[in-house]
Structure formats: structure tokens, C-alpha cells
Design a protein around this motif. Structure first.
Motif, PDB file in Angstrom:
ATOM      1  N   VAL A   6       0.840  -1.189   0.000  1.00 43.96           N
ATOM      2  CA  VAL A   6       0.000   0.000   0.000  1.00 43.96           C
ATOM      3  C   VAL A   6       0.876   1.239   0.000  1.00 43.96           C
ATOM      4  O   VAL A   6       1.752   1.402   0.840  1.00 43.96           O
ATOM      5  CB  VAL A   6      -0.924   0.016   1.243  1.00 43.96           C
ATOM      6  N   LEU A  46      -7.470   1.292   5.877  1.00 42.49           N
ATOM      7  CA  LEU A  46      -7.138   1.118   4.464  1.00 42.49           C
ATOM      8  C   LEU A  46      -6.895  -0.349   4.120  1.00 42.49           C
ATOM      9  O   LEU A  46      -7.193  -0.797   3.016  1.00 42.49           O
ATOM     10  CB  LEU A  46      -5.926   1.970   4.100  1.00 42.49           C
ATOM     11  N   LYS A  47      -6.407  -1.110   5.093  1.00 47.07           N
ATOM     12  CA  LYS A  47      -6.201  -2.552   4.869  1.00 47.07           C
ATOM     13  C   LYS A  47      -7.525  -3.291   4.677  1.00 47.07           C
ATOM     14  O   LYS A  47      -7.551  -4.374   4.113  1.00 47.07           O
ATOM     15  CB  LYS A  47      -5.438  -3.163   6.036  1.00 47.07           C
ATOM     16  N   GLN A  78      -6.715   0.139  -2.593  1.00 45.81           N
ATOM     17  CA  GLN A  78      -5.860   0.656  -1.525  1.00 45.81           C
ATOM     18  C   GLN A  78      -4.911   1.753  -2.000  1.00 45.81           C
ATOM     19  O   GLN A  78      -4.578   2.651  -1.233  1.00 45.81           O
ATOM     20  CB  GLN A  78      -5.075  -0.487  -0.874  1.00 45.81           C
ATOM     21  N   GLU A 120      -7.826  -4.731  -2.307  1.00 43.14           N
ATOM     22  CA  GLU A 120      -6.442  -4.442  -2.670  1.00 43.14           C
ATOM     23  C   GLU A 120      -6.342  -3.494  -3.868  1.00 43.14           C
ATOM     24  O   GLU A 120      -5.474  -2.630  -3.923  1.00 43.14           O
ATOM     25  CB  GLU A 120      -5.710  -5.744  -2.974  1.00 43.14           C
TER      26      GLU A 120
END
Length: 125
Positions: free
Chosen positions: A2, A23-24, A31, A28
Motif C-alpha cells: 500500500v 485502508l487494509k 488501496q 487491494e
């Protein structure tokens, strides 16, 4: 991995760790999206972690819905599928024409029906 534009987002240090954790939770593919990062940071700054999580849930739902729609559209447009559909249509046409041929074979003579009907209508003497 990220990539976070922490300097561009102007996140206070105390929100930086929360931002990283939130954000995790994003897909994906999203991100590294700067717009998503900006939106998430604004939610976190002005509404706290609860608002940021809620906003992220909505972002995730929209993303998954768009991804599902794109997959569905690509299946509808896929040329291999259309070739299969066309061959199935041809098979269906063959079946319907053979059914109509069967019906033609079963046709009764109209004269036979008229003779039988005339006997029933005549009065017995």
C-alpha cells in the motif's frame, strides 16, 4: 504493498495508524487509489473511526457491485458464449421443425370427418 500519500493527506500522527488499519480493509485494487485515500482520511478526520468504517463499507459494496456487473457484462459479450448460444438456437429450431412435421403427419382427412358428422345429424327413420 500500500502506497499512502500521508503528506498529501495531512493526517495527524494519532490518525495515521487508524488510517493504515482502515485502508487494509479496502479491496487491494482500491488501496492505492488516491481518491479512496482522500475520502477515507476526511471521514476519519471529521467523523472518527466509526464514520470512516461506515464509509469504507459503502465503498467496498459499490466496488464489488461494479465488479460483479462488469463480469456479468463480459459474459454476455463473450464471443465463445455467443457461439454456444447460436448452436443451441439452431438445435431448438431443428426440434421445433421436427415437431411441426409430426403434426403434419397426423392430419386427418376432412372428408372422413364430414361423413361421420353427417350420419349423426340425420334423423333415424
Amino acid at each position: 504493498m500500500v502506497i499512502i500519500m500521508a503528506t498529501r493527506l495531512n493526517l495527524p500522527d494519532d490518525l495515521h495508524d487508524q488510517f493504515q488499519q482502515l485502508l487494509k480493509l479496502a479491496p487491494e485494487e482500491l488501496q492505492n487509489n488516491v481518491d479512496i485515500q482522500n475520502t477515507l482520511s476526511i471521514y476519519l478526520k471529521f467523523g472518527g473511526q466509526k464514520l470512516a468504517r461506515h464509509g469504507l463499507e459503502i465503498i467496498n459494496r459499490r466496488y464489488l457491485e461494479e465488479k460483479r456487473q462488469r463480469a456479468q457484462e463480459s459474459q454476455e459479450i463473450d464471443p465463445e458464449d455467443s457461439e454456444i448460444d447460436a448452436s443451441e438456437d439452431l438445435q431448438d429450431d431443428d426440434t421445433s421443425s421436427s415437431e411441426s412435421d409430426d403434426l403434419d403427419d397426423d392430419d386427418l382427412d376432412d372428408d372422413d370427418l364430414d361423413d361421420d358428422d353427417s350420419d349423426d345429424d340425420s334423423p333415424d327413420l
